[in-house]
Enzyme design. Structure first.
Site, PDB file in Angstrom:
ATOM      1  N   HIS A  58       0.897  -1.226   0.067  1.00 18.91           N
ATOM      2  CA  HIS A  58       0.117   0.036   0.045  1.00 18.91           C
ATOM      3  C   HIS A  58       0.720   1.105   0.075  1.00 18.91           C
ATOM      4  O   HIS A  58       0.763   2.001  -0.917  1.00 18.91           O
ATOM      5  CB  HIS A  58      -0.967  -0.114   1.385  1.00 18.91           C
ATOM      6  N   HIS A 121      -0.313   9.259  -5.585  1.00 17.90           N
ATOM      7  CA  HIS A 121      -0.958   9.535  -4.458  1.00 17.90           C
ATOM      8  C   HIS A 121      -0.036   9.117  -3.281  1.00 17.90           C
ATOM      9  O   HIS A 121       0.337  10.020  -2.419  1.00 17.90           O
ATOM     10  CB  HIS A 121      -2.459   8.952  -4.257  1.00 17.90           C
ATOM     11  N   GLU A 122       0.316   8.115  -3.526  1.00 12.18           N
ATOM     12  CA  GLU A 122       1.544   7.790  -2.350  1.00 12.18           C
ATOM     13  C   GLU A 122       2.694   8.597  -2.223  1.00 12.18           C
ATOM     14  O   GLU A 122       3.403   8.871  -1.216  1.00 12.18           O
ATOM     15  CB  GLU A 122       1.876   6.069  -2.477  1.00 12.18           C
ATOM     16  N   HIS A 126       3.181  10.805   0.974  1.00 10.74           N
ATOM     17  CA  HIS A 126       3.911  10.216   1.981  1.00 10.74           C
ATOM     18  C   HIS A 126       5.297  10.139   1.430  1.00 10.74           C
ATOM     19  O   HIS A 126       6.293  10.608   2.318  1.00 10.74           O
ATOM     20  CB  HIS A 126       3.409   8.809   2.160  1.00 10.74           C
TER      21      HIS A 126
END
Ligand SMILES: *[C@@H]1O[C@H](CO)[C@@H](O)[C@H](O)[C@H]1NC(C)=O
Ligand SMILES: *[C@@H]1O[C@H](CO)[C@@H](O)[C@H](O)[C@H]1NC(C)=O
Ligand SMILES: *[C@@H]1O[C@H](CO)[C@@H](O)[C@H](O)[C@H]1NC(C)=O
Ligand SMILES: *[C@@H]1O[C@H](CO)[C@@H](O)[C@H](O)[C@H]1NC(C)=O
Ligand SMILES: *[C@@H]1O[C@H](CO)[C@@H](O)[C@H](O)[C@H]1NC(C)=O
Length: 233
Positions: A58, A121-122, A126
């Site tokens: 993820h 998005h990751e 992050h």
């Protein structure tokens, strides 16, 4: 952790002065596809090709050991995110990792037909807080997954996907903890029949993204009951 961070800072000081994000450890988060797909929301596969029955990444998420005031507003935060809006995801920077990413970090969302939006998005949320460049960030997450094959670790402990069986969530945590040296956090969700099942595994990883560390925070047990399913995929 503090010590480790300090030694990293010394080595990388010239690079980090302008942009280092202060955080305590990474969560390396992997999801079980069977538990994503059997929910009421369902799932889709990139290119309509069903992936292997294996955990998928993820993300690799910078995290604080304790929630604290952070950012310009000093709002209480448990992790940093969206650290650099101008540093956007660039597929060309990780083209050599693409096939590894497709295999080990694929989307299961029905909102797009390839994983680019997921990776973007990751990275934005992050990765921009990781103190790594894009290539180093995605490579670190891939290498960590390859180092500890969760599917195999569970298999070796007799924890196999099944439509009928349930497992003690503690035995799942112990199996991974014994294999890696660090007891992970376990997150559960509910299938369409509202049964609780193993969904995601949160491994605590050092600031270089390379090795397991004892979880600085009490390992989370998000939404799990003592007995959980581990559904086939
Ligand atoms: C946030 O906290 C820092 C350190 O305590 C303080 O210097 C700063 O003024 C605070 N900022 C806001 C917007 O409250
Ligand atoms: C944000 O990212 C841009 C583009 O990669 C970079 O030039 C800039 O230095 C970064 N800003 C900070 C504060 O790190
Ligand atoms: C995904 O592909 C299918 C079949 O090729 C198509 O019908 C659908 O519109 C696509 N969805 C998106 C979000 O691109
Ligand atoms: C992990 O182990 C399982 C079970 O042996 C295997 O099927 C799977 O291919 C392995 N994953 C990777 C990425 O090698
Ligand atoms: C699922 O089970 C939980 C716990 O038993 C219950 O609180 C919840 O209402 C159930 N949800 C549905 C949609 O049945």
């Amino acid at each position: 952790m503090r010590l480790h961070y300090c030694s990293l800072t010394v080595v990388l000081l010239p690079f980090l002065l302008a942009s280092a994000t202060d955080f305590d450890f990474f969560y390396h988060v992997q999801k079980w596809p069977g538990s994503f797909c059997d929910t009421t929301g369902g799932c889709c596969f990139p290119g309509n090709v069903k992936p292997a029955a294996d955990f998928g990444i993820h993300g690799l998420w910078p995290n604080y050991a304790a929630c604290r005031p952070a950012g310009e507003t000093n709002r209480t935060r448990c992790w940093p995110d969206f650290c650099n809006a101008t540093n956007t995801f660039a597929p060309s920077l990780i083209s050599d990792l693409k096939s590894d990413m497709d295999r080990n970090w694929g989307t299961l969302s029905c909102r797009s037909n390839d994983s680019t939006a997921f990776w973007s998005h990751e990275w934005s949320r992050h990765g921009t807080c990781s103190n790594m460049d894009q290539h180093a960030y995605f490579l670190a997450a891939l290498r960590y997954k390859a180092r500890f094959n969760l599917t195999r670790i569970l298999l070796d402990s007799g924890i196999v996907p099944s439509e009928e069986r349930t497992y003690c969530v503690g035995s799942i945590r112990d199996a991974i903890g014994e294999a890696t040296g660090s007891a992970p956090g376990i997150e559960c969700n509910r299938n369409a029949r509202n049964e609780t099942q193993l969904y995601q595994v949160y491994q605590c990883v050092d600031l270089a993204g390379t090795g397991p560390i004892p979880c600085p925070a009490v390992p989370m047990q998000g939404r799990c009951t003592d007995q959980v399913k581990f559904p086939a995929f």
